[in-house]
Write an enzyme that holds these catalytic residues in place. Sequence first.
Site, mmCIF file in Angstrom:
data_model
loop_
_atom_site.group_PDB
_atom_site.id
_atom_site.type_symbol
_atom_site.label_atom_id
_atom_site.label_comp_id
_atom_site.label_asym_id
_atom_site.label_seq_id
_atom_site.Cartn_x
_atom_site.Cartn_y
_atom_site.Cartn_z
ATOM 1 N N ASN A 1 0.869 -1.181 0.000
ATOM 2 C CA ASN A 1 0.000 0.000 0.000
ATOM 3 C C ASN A 1 0.904 1.228 0.000
ATOM 4 O OD1 ASN A 1 -1.739 2.091 0.534
ATOM 5 N ND2 ASN A 1 -2.259 1.437 2.621
ATOM 6 N N TRP A 2 0.942 1.880 -1.142
ATOM 7 C CA TRP A 2 1.872 3.011 -1.279
ATOM 8 C C TRP A 2 1.376 4.275 -0.597
ATOM 9 C CZ3 TRP A 2 3.446 2.638 -7.187
ATOM 10 C CH2 TRP A 2 4.100 1.404 -7.387
ATOM 11 N N LYS A 3 0.117 4.271 -0.198
ATOM 12 C CA LYS A 3 -0.484 5.465 0.419
ATOM 13 C C LYS A 3 -0.292 6.666 -0.528
ATOM 14 C CE LYS A 3 0.071 3.226 4.814
ATOM 15 N NZ LYS A 3 0.253 3.305 6.264
ATOM 16 N N HIS B 1 -9.294 1.026 5.531
ATOM 17 C CA HIS B 1 -7.955 1.229 6.091
ATOM 18 C C HIS B 1 -8.065 2.165 7.303
ATOM 19 C CE1 HIS B 1 -3.798 2.452 6.581
ATOM 20 N NE2 HIS B 1 -3.484 1.354 5.923
ATOM 21 N N GLU C 1 -6.415 4.583 8.252
ATOM 22 C CA GLU C 1 -6.273 6.010 7.967
ATOM 23 C C GLU C 1 -7.574 6.581 7.401
ATOM 24 O OE1 GLU C 1 -2.699 5.565 5.662
ATOM 25 O OE2 GLU C 1 -1.694 4.882 7.491
ATOM 26 N N GLU D 1 -4.562 -4.854 10.969
ATOM 27 C CA GLU D 1 -3.527 -3.824 11.108
ATOM 28 C C GLU D 1 -3.742 -3.073 12.417
ATOM 29 O OE1 GLU D 1 -1.801 -2.585 7.073
ATOM 30 O OE2 GLU D 1 -3.676 -1.497 7.281
ATOM 31 N N GLY E 1 3.238 2.391 10.705
ATOM 32 C CA GLY E 1 4.168 3.491 10.494
ATOM 33 C C GLY E 1 4.923 3.905 11.740
ATOM 34 N N SER F 1 4.282 -2.012 10.257
ATOM 35 C CA SER F 1 5.744 -2.023 10.402
ATOM 36 C C SER F 1 6.383 -3.359 10.022
ATOM 37 C CB SER F 1 6.151 -1.598 11.824
ATOM 38 O OG SER F 1 5.714 -0.270 12.080
ATOM 39 N N GLY G 1 3.154 -1.089 4.179
ATOM 40 C CA GLY G 1 3.112 0.340 3.882
ATOM 41 C C GLY G 1 4.491 0.853 3.498
ATOM 42 N N GLY G 2 5.168 1.480 4.443
ATOM 43 C CA GLY G 2 6.452 2.135 4.170
ATOM 44 C C GLY G 2 7.452 1.269 3.424
HETATM 45 P P1 13P Z 1 3.516 0.427 7.578
HETATM 46 O O1 13P Z 1 3.994 -0.876 6.957
HETATM 47 O O2 13P Z 1 4.200 1.631 7.059
HETATM 48 O O3 13P Z 1 3.470 0.323 9.068
HETATM 49 O O4 13P Z 1 1.977 0.596 7.100
HETATM 50 C C1 13P Z 1 1.109 -0.449 7.244
HETATM 51 C C2 13P Z 1 -0.132 -0.100 6.510
HETATM 52 O O5 13P Z 1 -0.884 0.750 6.897
HETATM 53 C C3 13P Z 1 -0.395 -0.827 5.259
HETATM 54 O O6 13P Z 1 -1.682 -0.565 4.816
#
Ligand code: 13P
Length: 255
Positions: free
Chosen positions: A9-11, A94, A96, A166, A172, A211, A232-233
């Site tokens: 997930n590149w956000k 998600h 967020e 999650e 993050g 993470s 994510g990251g």
């Molecule tokens: P991180 O891997 O950056 O913690 O993000 C997880 C995430 O929200 C994937 O959707």
Amino acid sequence: MRRKIVAGNWKMHGSRAENAALVETIVASVTSERTTCVICPPFIYLHETWRQLRGGAVALGAQDLCAEALGAHTGEVSAAMLKDVGCEYVLVGHSERRALYGEDSPLVARKFAAAHSKGLTPVLCLGEQLAEREAGRTHSIVGAQIDAVVQLCGIQSFAQAVVAYEPVWAIGTGRTATPDQAQETHAFIRQRLACEDAKIAAGLRILYGGSVKAGNARDIFVMPDVDGGLIGGASLKADEFIAIFAAADSLAVSG
Ligand code: 13P
């Protein structure tokens, strides 16, 4: 046995040039058919990414969708549009979206239904806040998030769906759930759905997100109810994402 899946997930990151380089490296490295690989760029880059994927081993997903099918919803993107530009998967709920854009469980359930109605595979994201975990409320929070979808869409809809656990406190932050914490909540999710339909629950892929890095992926993915990761990251760094995929693939089963 369930096939593993690793989704990036590149956000809201990247640019045309950065994405093109990232996709090129991922496409060249991810050739296994045993493990599903999905990348979820921002809406604006979806079609261009789809062209670059060339129908190979990497599938395309979106990060969100509109719960409505079409019409006067300025700024929104429908399930049919996602399908039209080559998406097979879409994240729904998600954390967020829930926290920053006020998406509640009934809305998330409607998005799940919208995705399903157009043949997209929804990736239903669930998770508790830190205070909720510390108060011992993880099961009640995550349980209610699942129940909202089961109520609206029915257990059968989980036959074509993926769930991502999650924990919000791990996203993050660099603070990963321990493999045992992930396993415990994944087993709870599977059990909750097994009360509705044991076969569907047994076949459901439940991803862990929060993470995940190359260094911790294998220890988490090896747990019996963890079927891969939502990254994510680390999905923005080709080497890291490819190493995470390799960790999942090394545990994978064919079929
Ligand atoms: P991180 O891997 O950056 O913690 O993000 C997880 C995430 O929200 C994937 O959707």
